[in-house]
Design a protein around this motif. Structure first.
Motif, PDB file in Angstrom:
ATOM      1  N   LEU A 114       0.834  -1.217   0.000  1.00 25.04           N
ATOM      2  CA  LEU A 114       0.000   0.000   0.000  1.00 25.04           C
ATOM      3  C   LEU A 114       0.868   1.266   0.000  1.00 25.04           C
ATOM      4  O   LEU A 114       0.528   2.260  -0.653  1.00 25.04           O
ATOM      5  N   VAL A 129      -1.677   5.972   4.146  1.00 28.14           N
ATOM      6  CA  VAL A 129      -2.540   4.905   3.603  1.00 28.14           C
ATOM      7  C   VAL A 129      -2.253   3.554   4.272  1.00 28.14           C
ATOM      8  O   VAL A 129      -3.191   2.878   4.743  1.00 28.14           O
ATOM      9  N   ALA A 133      -4.940   1.572   6.846  1.00 26.67           N
ATOM     10  CA  ALA A 133      -5.420   0.231   6.495  1.00 26.67           C
ATOM     11  C   ALA A 133      -4.973  -0.811   7.522  1.00 26.67           C
ATOM     12  O   ALA A 133      -5.785  -1.643   7.980  1.00 26.67           O
ATOM     13  N   CYS A 134      -3.711  -0.765   7.897  1.00 26.34           N
ATOM     14  CA  CYS A 134      -3.196  -1.766   8.837  1.00 26.34           C
ATOM     15  C   CYS A 134      -3.716  -1.519  10.253  1.00 26.34           C
ATOM     16  O   CYS A 134      -3.953  -2.472  11.010  1.00 26.34           O
ATOM     17  N   ALA A 163      -5.778 -10.457   5.105  1.00 24.49           N
ATOM     18  CA  ALA A 163      -4.815  -9.450   4.655  1.00 24.49           C
ATOM     19  C   ALA A 163      -3.987  -9.965   3.490  1.00 24.49           C
ATOM     20  O   ALA A 163      -3.687  -9.228   2.538  1.00 24.49           O
TER      21      ALA A 163
END
Length: 353
Positions: A114, A129, A133-134, A163
């Protein structure tokens, strides 16, 4: 840092489970007299034994392999270890609460891809980003464990697979590799240095310093140990058990994503195959560093020594040359068994002294 034995929770009406008790031993009686010498030695070995092993290995290797004891080699080892160190920092907090996070390897790889994909829009996008997301993956882990009462092993195994699936979907089954523009500020984050020490090393050290202060000097750290010692007792004491668990799993996801982004910046690309088995390396480093898998006791500094020990072993295997990297797993597994056996022996000796 000596956060293995945190101070008691001031507002607690009942005594919190001590690290000794967490390791299976009885709480130390309060007599005013210093503990016996044998008990003090056992505690010292449990806290700093890995550091003694690390120093011994480094000294012996320096005499045997002249190329080992060089500044360039030390920089290479520490840079390589810094990514695992950031992941292991979050894993330490999770394990202290009595949990486990198997998703960090996939989250690490997802964060790197990402970051590489978002780097086309600049530094902030490349950093934010993957963190968003993580962090969301970590928050999902925390919600399912803390609020839904699901087993951490099952939850994080599911997000490991999820994931990895998202990662493969983004990269067309690994066929697409996103590149980070050369000379960009984000690439400099992974490849730049201060006086020869790479930014990933400095970032890892800062994060470990902050993590040590959190565990040793704040009520949040005391709550972590209390939750890991006995979740039910912590609930009766009025501590925010669910909120604490959600926070540590979110932190674990954030740190894994940050490590993946830093690794992508260093490689100048988002590589899909990285991170496989990283969760096991992180768990190994945490346990070798003296943190108990059952929760309630552990230290940030011990995890740092554990990470460095694994990195030194890998480097020594490379120095030998005739051994392939598969032997790192053999040696690391051997260390893990020795440490677990030693922890049980030390806990038993502390009960009998």
């Amino acid at each position: 840092m000596n956060e293995t034995s945190p101070a008691p929770v001031a507002q607690a009406p009942a005594p919190r489970k001590t690290p000794a008790a967490a390791g299976g031993g009885a709480p130390r009686p309060v007599t005013g007299a210093p503990p016996p010498l044998g008990q003090r030695l056992a505690e010292l070995l449990q806290r700093q034994g890995v550091l003694a092993v690390l120093l011994t290995v480094v000294i012996v290797a320096s005499f045997i392999y002249p190329t080992f004891a060089t500044l360039d080699n030390a920089r290479g080892v520490t840079v390589q270890a810094s990514f695992l160190a950031v992941v292991a920092l979050g894993m330490t907090m999770v394990i202290i609460t009595g949990g486990i996070d198997l998703s960090v390897g996939s989250v690490f790889a997802l964060g790197g891809v990402l970051a590489a994909w978002a780097s086309q829009w600049g530094f902030l996008a490349a950093l934010l980003v993957p963190l968003v997301a993580c962090g969301a993956v970590g928050l999902l882990n925390g919600f399912l464990v803390a609020r839904a009462g699901m087993a951490p092993f099952i939850v994080t195994l599911a997000t490991l697979l999820g994931a990895r699936g998202i990662l493969l979907a983004i990269t067309d089954e690994g066929a697409t590799t996103y590149l980070i523009p050369k000379g960009s500020a984000f690439a400099e984050l992974g490849q730049g240095s201060v006086r020869g020490f790479g930014y990933p090393i400095l970032i890892a050290l800062v994060l470990f310093g902050v993590g040590g202060l959190l565990l040793q000097r704040t009520s949040f750290g005391q709550t972590l140990f209390a939750v890991g010692g006995s979740s039910d007792a912590a609930t009766l004491m009025g501590l925010p058990v669910a909120r604490t668990k959600m926070l540590v799993y979110t932190l674990s996801g954030l740190l894994a994503g940050l490590a993946g982004a830093l690794n992508a910046a260093r490689l100048s690309s988002g590589v899909t195959i990285v991170g496989v088995g990283m969760e096991l390396d992180a768990i190994s480093a945490v346990v070798i560093g003296g943190t108990l898998l059952i929760g309630g006791a552990g230290s940030i500094s011990g995890t740092l020594w554990g990470v460095l020990l694994l990195a030194v072993i890998q480097n020594l295997i490379n120095q030998i040359g005739s051994l392939n990297s598969s032997y790192q797993s053999v040696v690391s597994g051997g260390f893990l068994i020795v440490v677990v056996v030693a922890q049980r022996y030390l806990a038993r000796s502390r009960r009998t002294t």
